[in-house]
Write an enzyme that holds these catalytic residues in place. Structure first.
Site, mmCIF file in Angstrom:
data_model
loop_
_atom_site.group_PDB
_atom_site.id
_atom_site.type_symbol
_atom_site.label_atom_id
_atom_site.label_comp_id
_atom_site.label_asym_id
_atom_site.label_seq_id
_atom_site.Cartn_x
_atom_site.Cartn_y
_atom_site.Cartn_z
ATOM 1 N N ARG A 1 89.732 99.874 36.616
ATOM 2 C CA ARG A 1 89.467 101.053 37.596
ATOM 3 C C ARG A 1 90.315 101.508 38.421
ATOM 4 O O ARG A 1 90.689 102.419 38.758
ATOM 5 C CB ARG A 1 88.504 101.568 36.970
ATOM 6 C CG ARG A 1 87.436 101.265 36.029
ATOM 7 C CD ARG A 1 86.120 101.278 35.640
ATOM 8 N NE ARG A 1 85.049 101.108 34.131
ATOM 9 C CZ ARG A 1 84.537 102.397 33.939
ATOM 10 N NH1 ARG A 1 83.811 102.371 34.726
ATOM 11 N NH2 ARG A 1 83.753 101.561 33.213
ATOM 12 N N GLU B 1 88.416 105.630 22.835
ATOM 13 C CA GLU B 1 89.131 104.583 21.663
ATOM 14 C C GLU B 1 90.045 105.009 20.355
ATOM 15 O O GLU B 1 90.691 105.103 20.323
ATOM 16 C CB GLU B 1 88.638 102.761 21.369
ATOM 17 C CG GLU B 1 88.163 102.281 22.632
ATOM 18 C CD GLU B 1 86.993 102.460 23.658
ATOM 19 O OE1 GLU B 1 86.939 101.814 25.167
ATOM 20 O OE2 GLU B 1 86.578 103.620 23.001
ATOM 21 N N ASP C 1 88.110 93.164 23.395
ATOM 22 C CA ASP C 1 89.491 93.706 22.676
ATOM 23 C C ASP C 1 90.467 93.856 23.591
ATOM 24 O O ASP C 1 91.949 93.552 23.578
ATOM 25 C CB ASP C 1 88.507 95.003 22.658
ATOM 26 C CG ASP C 1 87.890 95.313 23.672
ATOM 27 O OD1 ASP C 1 87.593 94.187 24.570
ATOM 28 O OD2 ASP C 1 86.840 96.074 23.899
ATOM 29 N N THR D 1 93.665 99.025 30.610
ATOM 30 C CA THR D 1 93.325 98.856 29.522
ATOM 31 C C THR D 1 91.465 100.110 30.333
ATOM 32 O O THR D 1 90.672 100.579 29.298
ATOM 33 C CB THR D 1 92.145 97.638 29.382
ATOM 34 O OG1 THR D 1 91.303 98.428 27.725
ATOM 35 C CG2 THR D 1 91.415 97.391 30.442
ATOM 36 N N GLU E 1 86.447 95.184 35.867
ATOM 37 C CA GLU E 1 85.886 97.121 35.913
ATOM 38 C C GLU E 1 86.865 97.011 37.235
ATOM 39 O O GLU E 1 87.527 97.908 37.323
ATOM 40 C CB GLU E 1 85.071 97.543 35.876
ATOM 41 C CG GLU E 1 84.232 96.638 35.157
ATOM 42 C CD GLU E 1 84.515 97.493 33.663
ATOM 43 O OE1 GLU E 1 84.732 98.338 33.812
ATOM 44 O OE2 GLU E 1 83.965 97.265 33.027
#
Length: 389
Positions: free
Chosen positions: A38, A295, A164, A380, A34
């Site tokens: 991020r 998504e 994913d 992502t 993360e």
């Protein structure tokens, strides 16, 4: 997001906060994954868009603090940024998570380009090299858990949670490297998608195409909202002609359209999309929470700009209106504890609502986007990284 939207004053206020107040060594365990997608990804993208040195300096500072976790076959899952102590997720035992192993390559590629230090992208590439040596039972379908020494760690296959973004990064790294004919990223992506279509793509009794999960040789007829990134991934690959066979690209685009229609149904059958649905054999409610996820609108953005079919915009507008009606509160947007009860709001707004969901919606309706499928790839967390630096 605010830079893309032209909110200049707000962007410079944010830049000053990053320069003066961003804490890069908190004394607590944080997720390596993360933090990369991020924090580092956001800083790198802000640098790419603004060319302001403060963002690359902070990105490098954060990444250096992460460095103790970026060792071994695969990165560690958690790290204390102050002490450098690493740990695994309690719920994962001593295993590594596939999505975490395969979702640092874009960020490390740009960081190496911007700092002229290849060690970052060399390590990220090595993680994919290790994956490439594995021989899962179905070629290209990697288990969601991996042993830290590099071996297979489970028999669970998912294009949703835990798996994913690894698949997404394969095609995007191929694009960043200039779309070479010979590329491990390209060959692994094509193998993975081919196996997914042949083994995991299912048509329900009511005609909805969905991507199931696999446990061993058995299908689990569950689909996460997270899996709704896949139509965008497939459409992006088809747009860039990832396969030398145009019939394969056309097939990928058709699957993208079919699965996207199912993702839209997540929003049409309840006030707003649940976290998961099940097909038994008809679409039914799975996990009933809503976390403001991006998504589906991500895939609508890609599909619109690939096909120019107006229906993808119409779907996006309907979804945006549902966010406004069911999630908006006085000071932001709340998640829901149960999508059938729109009063069951939790006191939490996800950071990816602004970083991803609203950014993709904005770009969906931008007729002349500065961020295009040719000029950038998105990490992502929807932070755009330029293809050419």
């Amino acid at each position: 997001t605010i830079h893309i939207m032209g909110l200049t004053d707000e962007f410079y206020r944010a830049k000053n906060w990053v320069r003066d107040s961003l804490q890069v060594k908190p004394n607590k365990l944080v997720s390596v994954f993360e933090t990369i997608i991020r924090v580092v990804g956001g800083l790198l993208s802000a640098h790419a868009l603004s060319h302001d040195q403060v963002f690359i300096d902070k990105a490098l500072e954060v990444t250096k603090n992460l460095e103790p976790a970026l060792k071994g076959v695969y990165p560690a899952s958690k790290i204390n940024l102050k002490t450098g102590a690493v740990a695994t997720h309690g719920w994962a035992g001593n295993k590594r998570v596939l999505a975490e192993v395969g979702s640092l390559q874009i960020e490390m590629w740009y960081l190496s380009k911007a700092t002229n230090d290849q060690k970052w992208t060399t390590y990220a590439d090595s993680c994919i090299e290790h994956l490439k040596t594995l021989r899962p039972p179905t070629p290209g379908l990697y288990p969601t858990f991996l042993n830290p020494n590099g071996g297979l760690g489970s028999n669970h296959i998912s294009f949703g949670a835990l798996g994913d973004s690894m698949y997404e990064y394969l095609v995007k790294m191929w694009i960043l490297y200039g779309k070479p004919a010979e590329s491990k990223y390209r060959s692994m992506y094509l193998e993975s998608v081919d196996s997914m279509i042949n083994k995991m793509l299912v048509k329900s009794n009511e005609g909805l195409w969905y991507i199931a999960e696999m446990r061993g040789n058995n299908l689990d007829h569950k689909m996460d909202h997270l899996t709704c990134f896949a139509p965008g991934m497939l459409a992006l690959g088809a747009y860039h002609k990832v396969s030398p066979d145009q019939k394969v690209n056309d097939k990928h685009l058709q699957v993208a359209k079919d699965v996207a229609e199912t993702c839209v149904q997540f929003y049409m059958r309840w006030p707003i999309s649940p976290e998961t649905v099940r097909f038994s054999p008809y679409m039914t409610l799975g996990s009933a929470t809503n976390f403001q996820r991006p998504e589906t609108v991500e895939s609508l953005f890609v599909l619109y700009h690939v096909t120019k079919e107006e229906k993808w915009r119409k779907y996006g507008w309907t979804i945006f209106q549902k966010f406004e009606k069911h999630l908006k509160v006085d000071n932001g947007y709340a998640s829901l504890n149960h999508v059938a009860d729109t009063k069951s709001k939790s006191d939490k707004q996800e950071s990816f609502l602004l970083a991803e969901t609203f950014k993709y919606l904005y770009l969906l309706f931008d007729d002349n986007p500065a961020i295009s499928l040719d000029s950038h790839v998105f990490n992502t967390e929807a932070h755009p990284i330029p293809v050419k630096i």
